[in-house]
Motif scaffolding. Structure first.
Motif, PDB file in Angstrom:
ATOM      1  N   GLN A 128       0.799  -1.071   0.050  1.00 58.38           N
ATOM      2  CA  GLN A 128       0.081  -0.094   0.183  1.00 58.38           C
ATOM      3  C   GLN A 128       0.966   1.380  -0.017  1.00 58.38           C
ATOM      4  OE1 GLN A 128      -2.731  -0.360   3.327  1.00 58.38           O
ATOM      5  NE2 GLN A 128      -4.099  -1.381   2.200  1.00 58.38           N
ATOM      6  N   GLY A 129       0.791   2.107  -1.199  1.00 58.26           N
ATOM      7  CA  GLY A 129       1.467   3.254  -1.135  1.00 58.26           C
ATOM      8  C   GLY A 129       0.684   4.514  -0.689  1.00 58.26           C
ATOM      9  N   ASN A 130       1.241   5.538  -0.055  1.00 57.74           N
ATOM     10  CA  ASN A 130       0.936   6.698   0.196  1.00 57.74           C
ATOM     11  C   ASN A 130       0.906   7.802  -1.029  1.00 57.74           C
ATOM     12  OD1 ASN A 130      -0.297   9.144   1.300  1.00 57.74           O
ATOM     13  ND2 ASN A 130       0.417   8.368   3.182  1.00 57.74           N
ATOM     14  N   GLY A 131      -0.232   7.997  -1.789  1.00 54.66           N
ATOM     15  CA  GLY A 131       0.062   8.591  -3.165  1.00 54.66           C
ATOM     16  C   GLY A 131       0.073  10.245  -2.531  1.00 54.66           C
ATOM     17  N   GLY A 132      -0.310  10.685  -1.318  1.00 53.79           N
ATOM     18  CA  GLY A 132      -0.535  12.116  -0.906  1.00 53.79           C
ATOM     19  C   GLY A 132      -1.587  12.705  -1.530  1.00 53.79           C
ATOM     20  N   TYR A 133      -1.491  13.864  -1.386  1.00 51.23           N
ATOM     21  CA  TYR A 133      -2.730  14.713  -1.916  1.00 51.23           C
ATOM     22  C   TYR A 133      -2.673  14.881  -3.631  1.00 51.23           C
ATOM     23  CZ  TYR A 133      -0.045  18.951  -2.632  1.00 51.23           C
ATOM     24  OH  TYR A 133       1.109  19.718  -2.978  1.00 51.23           O
ATOM     25  N   ARG A 134      -1.767  14.444  -3.962  1.00 58.92           N
ATOM     26  CA  ARG A 134      -1.754  14.633  -5.733  1.00 58.92           C
ATOM     27  C   ARG A 134      -2.038  13.055  -6.042  1.00 58.92           C
ATOM     28  NH1 ARG A 134       2.812  19.310  -6.683  1.00 58.92           N
ATOM     29  NH2 ARG A 134       1.266  21.229  -6.410  1.00 58.92           N
ATOM     30  N   GLY A 135      -2.123  12.175  -5.153  1.00 55.77           N
ATOM     31  CA  GLY A 135      -2.069  10.916  -5.724  1.00 55.77           C
ATOM     32  C   GLY A 135      -1.082  10.223  -6.634  1.00 55.77           C
ATOM     33  N   ASN A 136       0.148  10.324  -6.075  1.00 61.76           N
ATOM     34  CA  ASN A 136       1.397   9.829  -6.754  1.00 61.76           C
ATOM     35  C   ASN A 136       1.500   8.477  -6.664  1.00 61.76           C
ATOM     36  OD1 ASN A 136       1.727  12.375  -7.076  1.00 61.76           O
ATOM     37  ND2 ASN A 136       3.648  12.746  -6.135  1.00 61.76           N
ATOM     38  N   ALA A 137       1.985   7.705  -7.836  1.00 62.40           N
ATOM     39  CA  ALA A 137       2.276   6.308  -7.918  1.00 62.40           C
ATOM     40  C   ALA A 137       3.324   6.143  -6.954  1.00 62.40           C
ATOM     41  CB  ALA A 137       2.329   5.899  -9.327  1.00 62.40           C
ATOM     42  N   ALA A 138       3.189   5.270  -5.729  1.00 60.89           N
ATOM     43  CA  ALA A 138       4.135   5.073  -4.925  1.00 60.89           C
ATOM     44  C   ALA A 138       4.476   3.503  -4.934  1.00 60.89           C
ATOM     45  CB  ALA A 138       3.706   5.640  -3.915  1.00 60.89           C
ATOM     46  N   ALA A 139       3.497   2.760  -4.734  1.00 69.09           N
ATOM     47  CA  ALA A 139       3.396   1.161  -4.636  1.00 69.09           C
ATOM     48  C   ALA A 139       3.885   0.405  -5.719  1.00 69.09           C
ATOM     49  CB  ALA A 139       1.984   0.758  -4.226  1.00 69.09           C
TER      50      ALA A 139
END
Lengths: 322, 803
Positions: free
Chosen positions: B330-341
């Motif tokens: 599970q990734g935290n994409g932040g307020y801009r919904g970045n791809a992390a996972a």
């Protein structure tokens, strides 16, 4: 950074007069290593930001000296931490002060920072230090301590003062308390145990500032030490520290002063640790017992800052066995 | 501080099947440890110009007002008092910001809706910085505070407060699903589980990766042209965003590069400041300077804080074979919904040899910073956990972890080496050679004494050693790439590329390759900072691929320049009966390939049958008289010689590099206080050809420093009650200091990457995961406390010890 008017003080009396004249709109500057940071980050309420900065470095005669008067070490308030760290005079009978001075922040900071400024340094709690005073804690003109419900990993395990849980993380102050120093001001003097305040750092009054630190020579044969634990090895305030003075250093102990730093709102002189040591000699067992006794009254806010209890206990052992 | 600096097993393999770059003999500058860095003199003397050094007449200062909430909407904003403050010459709020500047939802420069505490709600321009700050304080903003979500697991729970649209889930990519994981787990001798939490309450994230040099832009609209001095690694991005914001043609905007202090991950985002600064400059006709404040620097722009949680599982047999591996991230994409996972799990496919693998990633919108790149395209976060999992698996079968790594580390290369991308050509794989080098250099076999067996005990202090390796893929993400080679009449040369040197030494690497390919002395080559007006667009450095990508363009530009040089030599009859392709350069001379080549810088007279002509003599012909035509004038041979190189990864088909690193760490843990001291690090970097020797070394040392912080204390902390950052500046956030650095030994395992110039692969990033996880594994070896999160702070150690 907020702009200000810079004023050079010419004497102790002149500095005191100007400080009284400008009141809360003025602040003193010595090394300036913390004051400039406070101004730059605007962490203080706008009303608390100074309009006047009074420079103590121009005072004559200078407050930058280390000397021995009889059996008392006298250090001018403007003496730089670097000079204290490497003074052969200090190393002679007050080695724990040298040990503490050597681990304050970093080499460049110690070259600028003074002992007077250091022991009066404001608290380091990140709620208090937030840019633009976002948290408005009790220490910064607001109400309550947001760290209690928030992130209190660095906060006091010995309770609050006036609702504030932020610790005094200073490295020099515990040594002054352990060595029974006297803090001399332009208006009088304080013994170290009366000088520090858990809320406003010091008990200095209006228009009052530190001019000298006087430290008596410890009894012959006593053992003194300062140890510090911090997350990184430089440019870091203590997670916990410990200063000790044990008399005598070998054989049956007759007197002990065990002071913990960065675990309470003031440097914490542990009578329990002294009791655990008096009548015994230093060993691994007595050191462990003293360590446990030193934190016997600790009451961490939660599991988040509980580690400070074990850490402080461990430092007492390390200092005694050093 | 540094104990030794070794090169291990340099490989001299030539004519690698797919390579056009490996046929250079007797390398003079590539891998030369005595290369002087480009611009070194100016840096030492303090004469380098950084973007914040730019001062101009009539300069005004821009400051941004940030919201003090994690999620809110502005109900009213009153700028009357701010505008009335003497010295204030411009105020902008969401009410009057032009639409072109506020490009897209969640990427607004000035926003009414606050999704993160560092979002900007107003901007002020004033004649002095302090006046601008005073004006910010005078802006009266009233907010409606809204519920917020900080953590991805909270955001993805059923019933969670929805931040955007109908779900907090940003999206999921197709998972990697290789073989039959469940069946393999069922047949495994042991199955290991690891629930890894990078995001924990005490420390919210790992790195803000806010570079020490804050972002600074100065914009000046003058003579129908917008000049932008920037400190970003992506000046071409600045150019485009400013042009788009002001509706200007790209040709009317010039990004003028200065020396860049640091990048260390992601300094490519312009944030709001540059566009607003450009807008004010455009409308006020004055130069405007914006210097990112630390809150913004940590919270908004530099985005590489840790954001992944991993639920991992590994099956292993007693013979040391990994049977299967799975991970749900599970990734935290932040307020801009970045791809992390997705990028967090991607490396696992090339980390180990196993026929059964299942990887799945989910990213969530939250009110936190946008997840980004901690100097390893987000591989770090998952790969650190993965390396701990590998250690746990080795322990479960009582196998030496070093042997376990040798046995299981992915070692394939070539087309189809990775099953999920059958058409991709995976570049050279240095495993297991680099791991064996690491074992040898570190003395692992004599130091490691067994599981949970400290290497030494001194009272409460226990010492331990840990090992970790990392493979990660870097590849097709770098178009366009370009370079220009300008030969001067005196035989010196300039190499200009459109790729910014972000402090890692790219300009030096480019100059090294230029000197090597041109066959001239390195001291004759200059690789300057560039202006977008004077070169073509080229990629931003990143992904540890600029040497491979733009470096290839440099080689091609050199070859173009050499062809022109050879033609000139033939026209001037320095060579007869040959065509340009029959000539080559070496040691400052042009020679016929059919004859003998010079073998030193002072080769003397060419042997019979061979012709050696100084490159400088041919370059001089550019301005020399070729002939004089009566009544017309004097003609020169022509010039200048300008070689151009343009390269796009796509031309080489689908390819990827495997960049690799191995680290051993030795630590001492005080079991009374929970303190950890890293005592020694041994690092082997499989960098392909080691083009910029000292630069590579520096990158590795920097990576080690970075990851000591990752392992021990460098955490971005948040207040859970408000969602606000607690330590968004370098006085409160802790990165390692020189006092925290251990003794280090750095070695290079040199192999030849088929797609890299001179066989180079990349250096910057792979050290990151292996360094921190080796520290975690060493802590476990010392005191038996297994890391299941980033940051082995004293509280974690002491809690693990039951204290």
């Amino acid at each position: 950074m907020k702009t200000f008017t810079h004023i050079n003080a010419t004497s102790i009396a002149d500095a005191g007069a100007k400080l009284t004249q400008y009141g809360s709109s003025a602040k003193l500057i010595a090394g300036g290593t913390d004051l400039i940071r406070l101004l730059k980050t605007r962490c203080l309420p706008d009303a608390s930001l100074p309009q006047y900065i009074i420079n103590l470095k121009t005072i004559t005669p200078t407050l930058d000296y280390i000397k021995v008067d009889g059996t008392t070490l006298k250090i001018g308030a403007l003496t730089r931490l670097h000079d204290i760290a490497f003074s052969t005079t200090v190393l002679g009978s007050w080695s724990s002060l040298s040990q503490a001075a050597r681990v304050v922040s970093s080499w460049p900071i110690r070259q600028m920072g003074t002992i007077g400024g250091n022991i009066c340094c404001q608290k380091q709690c990140w709620y208090y230090r937030s840019t633009w005073n976002k948290f408005q804690c009790v220490l910064n003109g607001g109400t309550g301590c947001p760290a209690v419900a928030g992130n209190h990993r660095y906060e006091s395990v010995f309770g609050p003062t006036n609702g504030c849980y932020s610790v005094n993380p200073n490295d020099i102050s515990p040594v002054l308390l352990a060595l029974s120093a006297t803090i001399v001001t332009n208006k009088g003097s304080y013994t170290a145990d009366k000088f520090f305040d858990g809320f406003k750092i010091t008990n200095l009054g209006a228009g009052e500032f530190v001019t000298e630190i006087d430290i008596p020579t410890p009894a012959a044969g006593s053992k003194q030490a300062f140890v510090k634990a911090s997350e990184r090895r430089a440019v870091d305030f203590a997670s916990a520290n410990c200063a000790i003075l044990v008399t005598p250093g070998t054989g049956t102990i007759t007197a002990a002063r065990i002071v913990l730093g960065a675990v309470a709102t003031v440097p914490y002189l542990s009578a329990e640790a002294a009791t655990a040591l008096i009548g015994k000699s230093i060993s691994a067992d007595t050191a462990a017992a003293a360590g446990a006794a030193a934190v016997s009254k600790a009451s961490p806010i939660s599991a988040l800052n509980k580690y400070k209890v074990a850490m402080a206990s461990g430092l007492v052992q390390r200092a005694l066995l050093s | 501080m540094y104990e030794s600096f070794n090169i291990i097993d340099p490989v001299t393999k030539e004519n690698y099947p797919q390579s056009i770059y490996h046929n250079v003999k007797n390398l003079q500058w590539v891998a030369n440890p005595k290369i002087l860095r480009q611009g070194a003199g100016a840096r030492v003397m303090g004469n380098e110009i950084y973007s914040n050094d730019i001062l101009m007449t009539n300069l005004v200062y821009l400051k941004l007002k940030r919201a003090p909430y994690s999620h809110a909407t502005v109900t009213s904003i009153d700028v009357t008092k701010a505008k009335a403050l003497p010295g204030v010459i411009g105020v902008l709020t969401y009410n009057d910001v032009p639409n072109l500047i506020n490009a897209a939802p969640y990427f607004y420069c000035i926003s009414k809706d606050v999704w993160n505490s560092t979002e900007c709600v107003a901007a002020v321009v004033a004649t002095e910085e302090d006046i601008a700050e005073q004006a910010l304080a005078l802006i009266d903003v009233k907010y409606t505070v809204l519920p917020f979500v900080l953590h991805q697991d909270d955001a993805l729970k059923a019933g969670a407060y929805i931040l955007h649209g109908s779900t907090n889930e940003v999206g999921t990519a197709a998972p990697i699903n290789r073989g039959d994981v469940n069946a393999a787990f069922a047949k495994s001798d042991n199955v290991i589980n690891l629930d890894w939490r990078n995001v924990t309450k005490p420390f919210f994230g790992v790195h803000p990766v806010a570079s020490v040099e804050q972002e600074s832009f100065t914009c000046n609209w003058e003579n129908e042209r917008m000049s932008v001095w920037s400190s970003t690694q992506s000046p071409w991005g600045s150019l485009r965003s400013v042009a788009a914001a002001l509706n200007l043609p790209y040709s009317k905007v010039a990004a003028l590069n200065c020396r860049m202090g640091t990048g260390f991950g992601n300094k490519g985002s312009d944030g709001a400041g540059v566009k607003i600064a450009a807008y004010f400059s455009y409308t006020l006709h004055r130069p405007v300077k914006w210097y990112q404040d630390m809150d913004g620097h940590f919270g908004m722009n530099s985005s590489a804080w840790t954001c992944q949680n991993h639920v991992m599982k590994m099956g292993v047999n007693k013979d040391g074979t990994i049977t299967a591996m799975s991970d749900v991230c599970q990734g935290n994409g932040g307020y801009r919904g970045n791809a992390a996972a997705q990028s967090g799990i991607a490396p696992f496919a090339v980390r180990i040899k196993t026929a059964n693998m299942y990887l799945e990633g989910h990213d969530a919108y939250t009110c936190s910073q946008g997840a980004g790149i901690p100097r390893c395209v987000q591989h770090v976060q998952g790969s650190v956990a993965f390396s701990v999992l590998m250690d746990m698996a080795a322990e479960s079968i009582a196998m030496d972890p070093a042997d376990f790594l040798v046995k299981n580390t992915y070692d394939k290369a070539g087309v189809g080496a990775q099953p999920e991308f059958p058409t991709y050509d995976v570049g050279c794989n240095s495993a297991p050679g680099y791991i064996n080098d690491l074992i040898a250099l570190s003395g692992w076999k004599s130091k490691w004494k067994g599981w949970k067996t400290p290497t030494a005990v001194n009272g409460p202090k226990k010492s331990g050693i840990g090992i970790s390796v990392h493979n990660c893929s870097h590849g097709s993400l770098s178009n366009p790439e370009s370079a220009t080679i300008m030969l001067e009449p005196d035989g010196s040369c300039r190499c200009v590329t459109g790729s910014q040197d972000m402090g890692q030494g790219w300009r030096t690497a480019a100059a090294i390759m230029t000197a090597e390919e041109m066959g001239i002395d390195y001291s004759l080559v200059t690789s300057p900072n560039f202006a977008t007006e004077n070169t073509q667009e080229s990629r931003s450095p990143g992904g540890s691929t600029v040497t491979r990508g733009t470096g290839t363009a440099v080689i091609l530009a050199c070859r173009d320049a050499k062809e022109q040089l050879f033609k000139l030599a033939i026209i001037a009859k320095k060579f007869t009966g040959v065509t340009p392709d029959q000539l080559e350069t070496a040691y400052g001379y042009i020679y016929q390939k059919s004859g003998a080549a010079p073998t030193s810088w002072t080769p003397g007279t060419a042997p019979a049958g061979s012709v050696w002509v100084k490159i400088a003599d041919v370059c001089a012909l550019m301005t020399a008289t070729a002939f004089t035509a009566p009544a017309v004038g004097t003609y020169t041979y022509g010039g200048p010689i300008i070689g151009r190189g343009s390269y796009a990864t796509g031309r080489n088909g689908n390819m990827m590099q495997l960049q690799q690193s191995g680290t051993t760490a030795e630590v001492e843990v005080d079991t009374n206080t929970g303190e950890v001291e890293v005592k020694n690090i041994v690092e082997i970097c499989a960098c392909g050809r080691n083009i910029f020797y000292q630069g590579n070394f520096n990158q590795i040392v920097g990576g080690i420093a970075f990851m000591i912080g990752h392992a021990l204390y460098s955490g971005l902390a948040k207040d859970e009650a408000t969602g606000l950052d607690l330590n968004p500046n370098y006085t409160l956030f802790k990165c390692p200091t020189s006092a925290d650095m251990p003794t280090m030994s750095v070695g290079f395992n040199e192999t030849l990457e088929p797609y890299g110039p001179f066989g180079g692969k990349g250096t910057g990033e792979p050290v990151m995961p292996s360094a921190s996880s080796s520290i975690f594994n060493a802590i476990y070896n010392a005191c038996g406390v297994r890391s299941k999160q980033a940051h082995m702070t004293p509280d974690v150690i002491l809690a693990g010890l039951g204290k």
